[in-house]
Design a protein around this motif. Structure first.
Motif, PDB file in Angstrom:
ATOM      1  N   LEU A 143       1.137  -1.085  -0.187  1.00  0.00           N
ATOM      2  CA  LEU A 143       0.127   0.050  -0.108  1.00  0.00           C
ATOM      3  C   LEU A 143       0.480   1.134   0.330  1.00  0.00           C
ATOM      4  CD1 LEU A 143      -2.617   1.165  -0.207  1.00  0.00           C
ATOM      5  CD2 LEU A 143      -2.436   0.968   2.894  1.00  0.00           C
ATOM      6  N   GLY A 144       1.884   1.115   0.751  1.00  0.00           N
ATOM      7  CA  GLY A 144       2.655   2.529   0.500  1.00  0.00           C
ATOM      8  C   GLY A 144       3.021   2.423  -0.692  1.00  0.00           C
ATOM      9  N   GLN A 145       3.917   2.006  -1.720  1.00  0.00           N
ATOM     10  CA  GLN A 145       4.366   1.690  -2.801  1.00  0.00           C
ATOM     11  C   GLN A 145       3.393   2.263  -3.246  1.00  0.00           C
ATOM     12  OE1 GLN A 145       6.140  -2.126  -4.820  1.00  0.00           O
ATOM     13  NE2 GLN A 145       5.988  -2.832  -2.170  1.00  0.00           N
ATOM     14  N   MET A 146       2.343   1.767  -3.724  1.00  0.00           N
ATOM     15  CA  MET A 146       0.757   2.181  -3.854  1.00  0.00           C
ATOM     16  C   MET A 146       0.809   4.053  -3.826  1.00  0.00           C
ATOM     17  SD  MET A 146      -2.319  -0.663  -3.532  1.00  0.00           S
ATOM     18  CE  MET A 146      -2.973   0.456  -5.636  1.00  0.00           C
ATOM     19  N   VAL A 147       0.253   4.065  -2.606  1.00  0.00           N
ATOM     20  CA  VAL A 147       0.387   5.730  -2.149  1.00  0.00           C
ATOM     21  C   VAL A 147       1.458   6.362  -2.806  1.00  0.00           C
ATOM     22  CG1 VAL A 147       0.234   7.263  -0.090  1.00  0.00           C
ATOM     23  CG2 VAL A 147      -0.827   5.331   0.038  1.00  0.00           C
ATOM     24  N   ALA A 148       2.398   5.744  -2.758  1.00  0.00           N
ATOM     25  CA  ALA A 148       3.480   7.033  -3.865  1.00  0.00           C
ATOM     26  C   ALA A 148       3.172   7.014  -5.006  1.00  0.00           C
ATOM     27  CB  ALA A 148       4.903   6.612  -3.452  1.00  0.00           C
ATOM     28  N   ALA A 149       3.115   5.929  -5.421  1.00  0.00           N
ATOM     29  CA  ALA A 149       2.262   6.055  -6.914  1.00  0.00           C
ATOM     30  C   ALA A 149       1.015   6.997  -7.452  1.00  0.00           C
ATOM     31  CB  ALA A 149       2.218   4.959  -7.915  1.00  0.00           C
ATOM     32  N   HIS A 150      -0.100   6.766  -6.647  1.00  0.00           N
ATOM     33  CA  HIS A 150      -0.820   7.475  -6.115  1.00  0.00           C
ATOM     34  C   HIS A 150      -1.116   8.971  -6.538  1.00  0.00           C
ATOM     35  CE1 HIS A 150      -5.366   8.653  -5.070  1.00  0.00           C
ATOM     36  NE2 HIS A 150      -5.344   7.745  -7.199  1.00  0.00           N
ATOM     37  N   ALA A 151       0.056   9.484  -5.902  1.00  0.00           N
ATOM     38  CA  ALA A 151      -0.103  10.666  -5.463  1.00  0.00           C
ATOM     39  C   ALA A 151       1.059  11.972  -6.480  1.00  0.00           C
ATOM     40  CB  ALA A 151       1.308  11.366  -4.898  1.00  0.00           C
ATOM     41  N   LYS A 152       0.656  11.102  -8.040  1.00  0.00           N
ATOM     42  CA  LYS A 152       1.525  11.614  -8.817  1.00  0.00           C
ATOM     43  C   LYS A 152       0.224  10.999 -10.316  1.00  0.00           C
ATOM     44  CE  LYS A 152       6.319  10.610  -8.329  1.00  0.00           C
ATOM     45  NZ  LYS A 152       7.725   9.936  -8.766  1.00  0.00           N
ATOM     46  N   THR A 153      -0.678   9.989 -10.218  1.00  0.00           N
ATOM     47  CA  THR A 153      -1.316   9.710 -11.102  1.00  0.00           C
ATOM     48  C   THR A 153      -2.707   9.998 -11.009  1.00  0.00           C
ATOM     49  OG1 THR A 153      -1.834   7.360 -10.062  1.00  0.00           O
ATOM     50  CG2 THR A 153       0.431   7.433 -11.153  1.00  0.00           C
ATOM     51  N   ARG A 154      -3.091  10.088  -9.729  1.00  0.00           N
ATOM     52  CA  ARG A 154      -4.901   9.954  -9.135  1.00  0.00           C
ATOM     53  C   ARG A 154      -5.129   8.743 -10.006  1.00  0.00           C
ATOM     54  NH1 ARG A 154      -4.650  13.441  -4.896  1.00  0.00           N
ATOM     55  NH2 ARG A 154      -3.144  14.279  -4.752  1.00  0.00           N
ATOM     56  N   GLY A 155      -6.959   8.552  -9.134  1.00  0.00           N
ATOM     57  CA  GLY A 155      -7.884   8.139 -10.707  1.00  0.00           C
ATOM     58  C   GLY A 155      -7.985   6.651  -9.758  1.00  0.00           C
ATOM     59  N   HIS A 156      -8.440   6.130 -10.211  1.00  0.00           N
ATOM     60  CA  HIS A 156      -8.769   4.603  -8.954  1.00  0.00           C
ATOM     61  C   HIS A 156      -7.150   3.060  -9.126  1.00  0.00           C
ATOM     62  CE1 HIS A 156     -12.219   5.785  -8.065  1.00  0.00           C
ATOM     63  NE2 HIS A 156     -12.991   5.158  -9.338  1.00  0.00           N
ATOM     64  N   MET A 157      -6.570   3.195  -9.078  1.00  0.00           N
ATOM     65  CA  MET A 157      -5.596   2.601  -8.337  1.00  0.00           C
ATOM     66  C   MET A 157      -5.564   1.113  -7.750  1.00  0.00           C
ATOM     67  SD  MET A 157      -1.757   2.923  -7.468  1.00  0.00           S
ATOM     68  CE  MET A 157      -1.350   4.271  -9.107  1.00  0.00           C
ATOM     69  N   VAL A 158      -5.306   0.141  -8.655  1.00  0.00           N
ATOM     70  CA  VAL A 158      -5.574  -1.346  -8.164  1.00  0.00           C
ATOM     71  C   VAL A 158      -4.007  -2.226  -8.238  1.00  0.00           C
ATOM     72  CG1 VAL A 158      -8.012  -2.038  -8.768  1.00  0.00           C
ATOM     73  CG2 VAL A 158      -6.216  -2.218 -10.772  1.00  0.00           C
ATOM     74  N   ALA A 159      -4.127  -2.747  -7.328  1.00  0.00           N
ATOM     75  CA  ALA A 159      -2.721  -3.211  -7.090  1.00  0.00           C
ATOM     76  C   ALA A 159      -2.791  -4.918  -8.127  1.00  0.00           C
ATOM     77  CB  ALA A 159      -2.316  -3.909  -5.559  1.00  0.00           C
ATOM     78  N   THR A 160      -1.490  -5.321  -8.817  1.00  0.00           N
ATOM     79  CA  THR A 160      -2.117  -6.018  -9.955  1.00  0.00           C
ATOM     80  C   THR A 160      -0.339  -6.788  -9.941  1.00  0.00           C
ATOM     81  OG1 THR A 160      -0.599  -5.141 -11.209  1.00  0.00           O
ATOM     82  CG2 THR A 160      -3.144  -4.853 -11.583  1.00  0.00           C
ATOM     83  N   MET A 161      -0.932  -8.271  -9.949  1.00  0.00           N
ATOM     84  CA  MET A 161       0.602  -8.873  -9.871  1.00  0.00           C
ATOM     85  C   MET A 161       0.435 -10.258 -11.940  1.00  0.00           C
ATOM     86  SD  MET A 161       0.050 -12.311  -6.953  1.00  0.00           S
ATOM     87  CE  MET A 161      -0.827 -13.010  -7.916  1.00  0.00           C
ATOM     88  N   ASP A 162       1.412 -10.170 -12.599  1.00  0.00           N
ATOM     89  CA  ASP A 162       0.509 -11.535 -13.239  1.00  0.00           C
ATOM     90  C   ASP A 162       0.998 -12.723 -13.102  1.00  0.00           C
ATOM     91  OD1 ASP A 162       1.158 -12.029 -16.067  1.00  0.00           O
ATOM     92  OD2 ASP A 162       2.934 -12.723 -16.159  1.00  0.00           O
ATOM     93  N   VAL A 163       0.008 -13.313 -13.271  1.00  0.00           N
ATOM     94  CA  VAL A 163      -0.762 -15.344 -13.126  1.00  0.00           C
ATOM     95  C   VAL A 163      -0.611 -15.496 -14.409  1.00  0.00           C
ATOM     96  CG1 VAL A 163      -1.758 -13.783 -11.066  1.00  0.00           C
ATOM     97  CG2 VAL A 163      -3.120 -13.956 -13.490  1.00  0.00           C
TER      98      VAL A 163
END
Length: 295
Positions: A143-163
């Motif tokens: 979540l900390g990684q996402m918060v830092a990224a979201h500060a620049k992108t805004r909008g909805h953000m979802v965590a992802t991984m390749d399956v």
């Protein structure tokens, strides 16, 4: 100060895959090494700067409220006995006064419905959603990684991984428009598509950062797949106006909603503990050698 101050934890599920253990204990209270599942999610949120914690719970989940309450008598006994390490462990279960709220979901109507119930407590600002079943082992919390990224992108953000493509029917899958580094711009999400119909293999994991517009979308939704209010449908409704970004986090995710995933997470986190490494490594090696010989 982080721009994401509130986190919602949907914890109303019955945990049927862990019966009979969850007959009287909430699934989120099952211990992963020496901390319950819910503690890992709360610790990750705290590390990301979250200040307000909203639990969407259900009947029979009183142990969750008790866990985060003060245990004055226990703490007094530990202090009198000089058990400082035990006191320090208890300190991690306390949140600042007024930081914790509980909302009851009276019927299992889906993740979207659970998130919708938190509207009054979240207010008109972006917020995080953490699913405690998804435990992520990482040097920096996902979540900390996402918060830092979201500060620049805004909008909805979802965590992802390749399956693997064969597993897409177990996840929400991104319809990828373009990818740059760890960020993926999505045309939308597809809920649990069959492998031959999946638009990609970029799967959604249980971490979200959502703009407050999601609540209006959820209010307009009727039941979707499985007769439940799907958060995926609400996010899709905002693709053109708010935008949706996938963030491929650094770390290892364990599906602790399954028994096998829970056991795997237990071993991984236990092996991270120096005081357990030697005993556990020897135990695992001794178990593996006879199996290799038999093979």
């Amino acid at each position: 100060m982080t721009h994401i101050r509130t986190a919602v934890f949907p914890v109303a599920g019955m945990g049927t895959r862990f019966l009979p253990a969850t007959k009287s204990i909430p699934k989120e209270m099952l211990p992963l090494v020496d901390r319950p599942l819910i503690q890992y999610a709360v610790d990750e949120a705290r590390a990301a700067g979250i200040e307000q914690f909203v639990f969407v719970t259900a009947a029979g989940k009183g142990a969750l409220e008790d866990y985060f309450d003060t245990a004055a008598a226990l703490e007094q006994r530990l202090a009198a006995a000089g058990k400082t390490s035990a006191l320090a462990a208890l300190a991690r279960t306390r949140l600042p006064e007024g930081a914790l709220s509980f909302v009851h979901q009276n019927a299992p109507l889906g993740l979207g419905h659970a998130v919708k119930l938190a509207r009054r407590l979240v207010g008109n600002e972006p917020f995080a959603v953490l699913l405690p079943d998804d435990v992520i082992r990482a040097p920096q919390g996902a979540l900390g990684q996402m918060v830092a990224a979201h500060a620049k992108t805004r909008g909805h953000m979802v965590a992802t991984m390749d399956v693997p493509r064969a597993d897409t029917s177990s996840y929400g899958i991104l319809d990828v428009a373009r990818t740059a580094g760890r960020l993926t711009t999505a045309r939308g999400l597809v809920e649990k598509p069959q492998p031959d119909q999946a638009p990609s293999t970029s799967a959604v994991v249980g971490r979200y950062i959502l703009e407050p517009s999601i609540f209006a979308r959820l209010a307009d939704l009727g039941p979707g797949a499985g007769g439940e209010v799907q958060l995926t449908d609400a996010i899709n409704a905002d693709v053109q106006t708010v935008g949706v970004t996938g963030y491929r986090f650094q770390g290892e995710r364990f599906d602790c909603g399954s028994v096998a995933g829970f056991v795997q997470a237990t071993m991984a986190f236990a092996l991270d503990r120096p005081e357990m490494q030697e005993a556990l490594s020897g135990f695992l090696d001794a178990r593996a050698i006879p199996q290799q010989r038999a093979a």
